[in-house]
Design a protein around this motif. Structure first.
Motif, PDB file in Angstrom:
ATOM      1  N   GLU A 155     -40.277  33.423 -36.281  1.00 20.83           N
ATOM      2  CA  GLU A 155     -40.861  32.294 -35.570  1.00 20.83           C
ATOM      3  C   GLU A 155     -42.221  32.710 -34.992  1.00 20.83           C
ATOM      4  OE1 GLU A 155     -39.841  29.263 -35.340  1.00 20.83           O
ATOM      5  OE2 GLU A 155     -38.047  29.639 -36.542  1.00 20.83           O
ATOM      6  N   PRO A 156     -43.197  31.869 -35.012  1.00 21.98           N
ATOM      7  CA  PRO A 156     -44.485  32.203 -34.406  1.00 21.98           C
ATOM      8  C   PRO A 156     -44.345  32.415 -32.911  1.00 21.98           C
ATOM      9  CG  PRO A 156     -44.392  29.875 -34.995  1.00 21.98           C
ATOM     10  CD  PRO A 156     -43.182  30.507 -35.573  1.00 21.98           C
ATOM     11  N   ALA A 157     -45.025  33.435 -32.413  1.00 19.24           N
ATOM     12  CA  ALA A 157     -44.883  33.790 -31.009  1.00 19.24           C
ATOM     13  C   ALA A 157     -45.925  33.130 -30.129  1.00 19.24           C
ATOM     14  CB  ALA A 157     -44.972  35.311 -30.853  1.00 19.24           C
ATOM     15  N   ASP A 158     -46.984  32.590 -30.713  1.00 15.26           N
ATOM     16  CA  ASP A 158     -48.040  32.046 -29.875  1.00 15.26           C
ATOM     17  C   ASP A 158     -47.631  30.710 -29.305  1.00 15.26           C
ATOM     18  OD1 ASP A 158     -48.069  31.019 -32.445  1.00 15.26           O
ATOM     19  OD2 ASP A 158     -50.118  30.256 -32.184  1.00 15.26           O
ATOM     20  N   HIS A 159     -48.183  30.377 -28.165  1.00 10.08           N
ATOM     21  CA  HIS A 159     -47.845  29.132 -27.462  1.00 10.08           C
ATOM     22  C   HIS A 159     -48.895  28.065 -27.740  1.00 10.08           C
ATOM     23  CE1 HIS A 159     -46.542  26.359 -24.385  1.00 10.08           C
ATOM     24  NE2 HIS A 159     -47.740  26.422 -23.826  1.00 10.08           N
ATOM     25  N   GLN A 160     -48.430  26.866 -28.014  1.00  8.11           N
ATOM     26  CA  GLN A 160     -49.329  25.756 -28.301  1.00  8.11           C
ATOM     27  C   GLN A 160     -49.567  24.963 -27.023  1.00  8.11           C
ATOM     28  OE1 GLN A 160     -50.618  24.577 -31.609  1.00  8.11           O
ATOM     29  NE2 GLN A 160     -51.948  23.725 -30.048  1.00  8.11           N
ATOM     30  N   SER A 161     -50.824  24.749 -26.686  1.00  7.93           N
ATOM     31  CA  SER A 161     -51.161  23.982 -25.489  1.00  7.93           C
ATOM     32  C   SER A 161     -51.638  22.602 -25.909  1.00  7.93           C
ATOM     33  CB  SER A 161     -52.242  24.714 -24.691  1.00  7.93           C
ATOM     34  OG  SER A 161     -52.602  23.947 -23.560  1.00  7.93           O
ATOM     35  N   PHE A 162     -51.515  21.620 -24.970  1.00  6.63           N
ATOM     36  CA  PHE A 162     -51.809  20.225 -25.306  1.00  6.63           C
ATOM     37  C   PHE A 162     -52.913  19.632 -24.443  1.00  6.63           C
ATOM     38  CE2 PHE A 162     -47.222  21.107 -25.761  1.00  6.63           C
ATOM     39  CZ  PHE A 162     -47.180  21.154 -27.140  1.00  6.63           C
ATOM     40  N   ARG A 170     -46.076   8.646 -18.973  1.00  5.22           N
ATOM     41  CA  ARG A 170     -47.434   8.919 -18.474  1.00  5.22           C
ATOM     42  C   ARG A 170     -47.428  10.116 -17.524  1.00  5.22           C
ATOM     43  NH1 ARG A 170     -51.726   4.548 -16.076  1.00  5.22           N
ATOM     44  NH2 ARG A 170     -53.404   6.060 -15.642  1.00  5.22           N
ATOM     45  N   VAL A 171     -46.460  10.137 -16.605  1.00  2.00           N
ATOM     46  CA  VAL A 171     -46.389  11.247 -15.659  1.00  2.00           C
ATOM     47  C   VAL A 171     -46.208  12.564 -16.403  1.00  2.00           C
ATOM     48  CG1 VAL A 171     -45.036  12.268 -13.787  1.00  2.00           C
ATOM     49  CG2 VAL A 171     -45.535   9.814 -13.776  1.00  2.00           C
ATOM     50  N   LEU A 172     -45.289  12.585 -17.397  1.00  2.00           N
ATOM     51  CA  LEU A 172     -45.001  13.823 -18.116  1.00  2.00           C
ATOM     52  C   LEU A 172     -46.197  14.287 -18.952  1.00  2.00           C
ATOM     53  CD1 LEU A 172     -43.114  16.042 -19.080  1.00  2.00           C
ATOM     54  CD2 LEU A 172     -42.213  14.455 -20.795  1.00  2.00           C
ATOM     55  N   LEU A 173     -46.806  13.371 -19.710  1.00  2.00           N
ATOM     56  CA  LEU A 173     -47.913  13.756 -20.578  1.00  2.00           C
ATOM     57  C   LEU A 173     -49.126  14.211 -19.765  1.00  2.00           C
ATOM     58  CD1 LEU A 173     -47.665  10.990 -23.336  1.00  2.00           C
ATOM     59  CD2 LEU A 173     -47.085  13.411 -23.562  1.00  2.00           C
ATOM     60  N   GLU A 174     -49.358  13.563 -18.634  1.00  2.54           N
ATOM     61  CA  GLU A 174     -50.471  14.008 -17.801  1.00  2.54           C
ATOM     62  C   GLU A 174     -50.195  15.375 -17.197  1.00  2.54           C
ATOM     63  OE1 GLU A 174     -51.168  10.819 -15.080  1.00  2.54           O
ATOM     64  OE2 GLU A 174     -52.386   9.678 -16.509  1.00  2.54           O
ATOM     65  N   GLU A 175     -48.905  15.677 -16.897  1.00  2.55           N
ATOM     66  CA  GLU A 175     -48.558  17.013 -16.426  1.00  2.55           C
ATOM     67  C   GLU A 175     -48.820  18.059 -17.508  1.00  2.55           C
ATOM     68  OE1 GLU A 175     -47.580  18.289 -13.576  1.00  2.55           O
ATOM     69  OE2 GLU A 175     -47.696  16.381 -12.501  1.00  2.55           O
ATOM     70  N   GLY A 180     -51.254  17.865 -19.507  1.00  5.89           N
ATOM     71  CA  GLY A 180     -52.689  17.924 -19.707  1.00  5.89           C
ATOM     72  C   GLY A 180     -53.205  16.966 -20.754  1.00  5.89           C
ATOM     73  N   CYS A 181     -52.350  16.029 -21.214  1.00  7.76           N
ATOM     74  CA  CYS A 181     -52.760  15.098 -22.263  1.00  7.76           C
ATOM     75  C   CYS A 181     -53.531  13.917 -21.673  1.00  7.76           C
ATOM     76  CB  CYS A 181     -51.540  14.568 -23.016  1.00  7.76           C
ATOM     77  SG  CYS A 181     -50.570  15.841 -23.833  1.00  7.76           S
ATOM     78  N   ARG A 182     -54.329  13.289 -22.514  1.00  8.74           N
ATOM     79  CA  ARG A 182     -54.965  12.022 -22.166  1.00  8.74           C
ATOM     80  C   ARG A 182     -54.026  10.916 -22.620  1.00  8.74           C
ATOM     81  NH1 ARG A 182     -58.806   8.872 -25.406  1.00  8.74           N
ATOM     82  NH2 ARG A 182     -59.742   7.244 -24.083  1.00  8.74           N
ATOM     83  N   TYR A 183     -53.634  10.041 -21.710  1.00 12.75           N
ATOM     84  CA  TYR A 183     -52.573   9.068 -21.947  1.00 12.75           C
ATOM     85  C   TYR A 183     -53.157   7.679 -22.188  1.00 12.75           C
ATOM     86  CZ  TYR A 183     -48.598   6.010 -20.860  1.00 12.75           C
ATOM     87  OH  TYR A 183     -47.620   5.059 -20.902  1.00 12.75           O
ATOM     88  N   VAL A 184     -52.690   7.035 -23.269  1.00 16.70           N
ATOM     89  CA  VAL A 184     -53.044   5.647 -23.572  1.00 16.70           C
ATOM     90  C   VAL A 184     -51.743   4.914 -23.869  1.00 16.70           C
ATOM     91  CG1 VAL A 184     -54.400   4.096 -25.020  1.00 16.70           C
ATOM     92  CG2 VAL A 184     -55.221   6.413 -24.583  1.00 16.70           C
ATOM     93  N   GLU A 185     -51.591   3.669 -23.385  1.00 10.05           N
ATOM     94  CA  GLU A 185     -50.337   2.956 -23.567  1.00 10.05           C
ATOM     95  C   GLU A 185     -50.555   1.568 -24.148  1.00 10.05           C
ATOM     96  OE1 GLU A 185     -49.403   0.608 -19.454  1.00 10.05           O
ATOM     97  OE2 GLU A 185     -48.724   2.698 -19.538  1.00 10.05           O
ATOM     98  N   ALA A 186     -49.467   1.028 -24.737  1.00 13.54           N
ATOM     99  CA  ALA A 186     -49.447  -0.335 -25.263  1.00 13.54           C
ATOM    100  C   ALA A 186     -47.991  -0.777 -25.333  1.00 13.54           C
ATOM    101  CB  ALA A 186     -50.105  -0.401 -26.640  1.00 13.54           C
ATOM    102  N   CYS A 187     -47.787  -2.092 -25.357  1.00 15.67           N
ATOM    103  CA  CYS A 187     -46.412  -2.601 -25.422  1.00 15.67           C
ATOM    104  C   CYS A 187     -46.193  -3.561 -26.580  1.00 15.67           C
ATOM    105  CB  CYS A 187     -46.012  -3.267 -24.108  1.00 15.67           C
ATOM    106  SG  CYS A 187     -47.062  -4.658 -23.626  1.00 15.67           S
ATOM    107  N   THR A 188     -47.240  -3.893 -27.329  1.00 14.09           N
ATOM    108  CA  THR A 188     -47.097  -4.764 -28.497  1.00 14.09           C
ATOM    109  C   THR A 188     -47.878  -4.159 -29.658  1.00 14.09           C
ATOM    110  OG1 THR A 188     -49.051  -6.104 -28.002  1.00 14.09           O
ATOM    111  CG2 THR A 188     -46.965  -6.803 -27.009  1.00 14.09           C
ATOM    112  N   VAL A 189     -47.603  -4.677 -30.850  1.00 11.21           N
ATOM    113  CA  VAL A 189     -48.299  -4.186 -32.042  1.00 11.21           C
ATOM    114  C   VAL A 189     -49.787  -4.479 -31.943  1.00 11.21           C
ATOM    115  CG1 VAL A 189     -48.531  -4.461 -34.542  1.00 11.21           C
ATOM    116  CG2 VAL A 189     -46.252  -4.386 -33.500  1.00 11.21           C
ATOM    117  N   GLU A 190     -50.142  -5.679 -31.508  1.00 12.18           N
ATOM    118  CA  GLU A 190     -51.555  -6.057 -31.408  1.00 12.18           C
ATOM    119  C   GLU A 190     -52.297  -5.169 -30.412  1.00 12.18           C
ATOM    120  OE1 GLU A 190     -54.294  -9.982 -30.254  1.00 12.18           O
ATOM    121  OE2 GLU A 190     -52.083 -10.096 -30.269  1.00 12.18           O
ATOM    122  N   GLU A 191     -51.682  -4.959 -29.230  1.00 11.29           N
ATOM    123  CA  GLU A 191     -52.308  -4.126 -28.215  1.00 11.29           C
ATOM    124  C   GLU A 191     -52.423  -2.682 -28.687  1.00 11.29           C
ATOM    125  OE1 GLU A 191     -51.798  -2.931 -23.469  1.00 11.29           O
ATOM    126  OE2 GLU A 191     -50.215  -4.045 -24.528  1.00 11.29           O
TER     127      GLU A 191
END
Length: 590
Positions: A453-460, A479-484, A486-497
């Motif tokens: 298994e690769p030993a290096d750690h992947q950061s986000f 959103r809370v988890l992804l921002e923790e 370090g990710c940039r968070y974008v959200e939508a709730c419909t296909v069009e959005e």
């Protein structure tokens, strides 16, 4: 619905008789026509040729007419069966009369020709027992008119000397033979009626079995839909809780607060494991679990499993034993076999209070036998056939949730069936239980070492993630988890959005719920995004475990994660996708 012991309706027997008559009427005419021609030729030696010629034409015409009409009778269902049967009797009488007319040449024939005529007529009457199934009215109509006068012709011996004892004896014997034919006809009709009765009962039983099978399949499908719906409804809030707990675990919390977070995480994991069992049942019923078979050293695998379970066995105060020779290889899916062994071992630990848990591997013929044996309380004989059924638990009428859902052994049975592994159970009360897996053996060479298994750690850090979900609480937790992370968070709730947000933000990864509102789906949203901005790495995340949903995701070729998604699982999937894209976002986790 008729029961198995019910008798077939009279019309059923009569309809089958009409079908038999139609079938026989197509087979008989050729042979009978040849015999009639022979009789006409023989009679023409003693009578004006036109007389046997006219008789032959009449007899052949009757034969063809009978064939045509009998062939149509089974199909004329608009006519009452009794009337069609009466028509068959009339046709049989006309046929018998046309054959009986040949005996009018009896006075001019020699003794040898009379004997030939007699044998020919008896042969036709004997064959008619089979072609009419011995039906009394139909057979008598033919027998009486065709051969009923035969004993009389021999008794009076017209055109010859006074009948002697030979002629009278033949007359008596012929009468007795015709009587015997009536008895044979009665037996034939009884056998025919009984055969129709048996076929009718078999057909009724088959119909009952089909209906029972359909009912069972509908019940099983309803159960699967219920499990999927219940699992989905429970996974939604649990997924949100898991996201928030995972986000909390990433923060620098110490002391009592850390204990509370850790306890909450353990409870979430335990509930998630129980829902995973419902998911496993749905996956196996949906047929989307495909074994990844490879060459496996069963001895090494069993020792690895023993090392994994040893701590749990010793924590219960039990002795862990293992007997696993090396070199026993087979072609199977090691992950699924380990899942089976894990379920069996956990079950053994749960129901064993003292003594030992023994894992053993031995070879019997062309099978490798892997046994999980405990010294627990055993399973009563009357319950052993039920322990592999869903939700069945021995000695748990109160449904104590700490004892699980009763799905572990049901999953074991399904997985063994999938892997062609024979499953055997032996148990004696107060002595223990032994479950044996009989795995078909194959011979192979050396097993290659698994890749490291690769030993290096992947950061986000800096990764743009588009989250598509119709549940506001889920979007907030993600959103809370992804921002923790370090990710940039974008959200939508419909296909069009989602399509609009993708065009604006150009996400690196899309995380979409499988089932959105108003009939929309995550697959539809991903397809729309791909059409708008090109191929984009995507994951489906859903609490829906219905078989058709699982199959739909499989056909779409998009990996499906099931709520609640654990933090390590999400990190591993993000790293996998980034590795395929060749991206690497450097940074440190907060």
């Amino acid at each position: 619905m008729q029961t198995t012991g019910a008798r077939a309706p009279r019309e059923e027997v009569q309809q089958r008789l009409l079908e038999l008559l139609a079938e026989q009427s197509r087979r008989v005419p050729v042979a009978v026509s040849l015999l009639l021609v022979m009789v006409a030729v023989m009679a023409a030696r003693h009578l004006p040729p036109w007389i046997p010629g006219v008789w032959l034409l009449v007899a052949l015409a009757v034969l063809m007419l009978r064939r045509r009409m009998l062939g149509q009778l089974p199909l004329r269902t608009e006519i009452p069966t009794a009337d069609r049967l009466r028509t068959a009797v009339i046709l049989s009488a006309i046929n018998g009369l046309s054959h009986g007319l040949m005996l009018t040449a009896f006075p001019v024939l020699s003794d040898t020709e009379r004997s030939f005529f007699t044998l020919l007529m008896l042969g036709l009457c004997t064959g008619a027992v089979g072609t009419t199934a011995g039906h009394r009215a139909i057979y008598l109509a033919y027998l009486v008119l065709a051969a009923g006068s035969l004993p009389v012709w021999w008794l009076i011996n017209p055109g010859g000397p006074a009948p002697g004892w030979v002629d009278m004896s033949l007359s008596v014997l012929l009468g007795l033979y015709l009587w015997v034919l009536l008895g044979l006809a009665n037996n034939a009709w009884r056998n025919f009626s009984e055969s129709v009765q048996i076929r009718w009962q078999d057909r009724e039983l088959a119909q009952q079995l089909r209906e029972a099978l359909t009912t069972a399949q509908q019940a099983n499908q309803a159960k699967t839909r219920f499990l999927a719906a219940a699992s989905h409804d429970l996974r939604q809030p649990l997924h949100t809780i898991g996201l928030l707990v995972a986000a909390l675990s990433l923060r620098p919390i110490e002391g009592r607060d850390r204990e509370v977070v850790d306890l909450l995480s353990q409870v979430t994991v335990a509930l998630s494991e129980q829902l995973d069992q419902l998911l496993d049942i749905s996956k196996l019923d949906a047929g989307v679990v495909e074994p990844d078979k490879k060459i496996v050293d069963l001895g090494e695998m069993l020792r690895m499993h023993h090392a994994e379970m040893r701590a749990a066995i010793e924590e219960k105060g039990l002795r862990p034993l293992v007997d696993a020779p090396t070199g026993v290889r087979c072609w199977t899916d090691p992950a699924l076999v380990l899942r089976v062994l894990r379920n069996l071992t956990e079950n053994a630990i749960k129901f064993t209070q003292q003594g030992q848990i023994e894992l053993r591997l031995r070879v019997e013929g062309k099978s490798a036998c892997i046994s999980v044996q405990d010294s627990g309380r055993g399973i009563p004989a009357h319950e052993q056939a039920m322990v592999f059924e869903e939700f069945y638990q021995v000695d748990n009428p109160e449904r104590d949730r700490t004892k699980g859902l009763g799905l572990g052994l049901s999953i074991v049975r399904r997985l063994c069936s999938l892997l062609d592994i024979r499953l055997e159970l032996r148990s004696v009360e107060d002595q223990g239980t032994c479950v044996t897996l009989k795995v078909p053996l194959e011979s192979y060479g050396l097993i290659p070492a698994p890749p490291a298994e690769p030993a290096d750690h992947q950061s986000f850090a800096g990764l743009t993630v588009l989250v598509i979900d119709d549940e506001r609480s889920v979007r907030m937790g993600m959103r809370v988890l992804l921002e923790e992370l370090g990710c940039r968070y974008v959200e939508a709730c419909t296909v069009e959005e989602a399509t609009r947000q993708a065009q604006e933000s150009k996400p690196d990864i899309v995380l979409a719920d499988m089932r959105l509102r108003n009939g929309e789906t995550g697959i539809g949203a991903i397809d729309s995004i791909v059409a708008a901005i090109g191929p984009t790495p995507s994951l489906l995340i859903s609490g829906d475990t219905a078989p058709d949903r699982l199959q739909e995701a499989t056909r779409a070729g998009i990996k499906l994660l099931h709520k609640p998604v654990a933090l390590p699982t999400l990190e591993a999937e993000l790293a996998r996708i980034l590795g395929k894209k060749g991206l690497r976002h450097e940074g440190t986790r907060p």
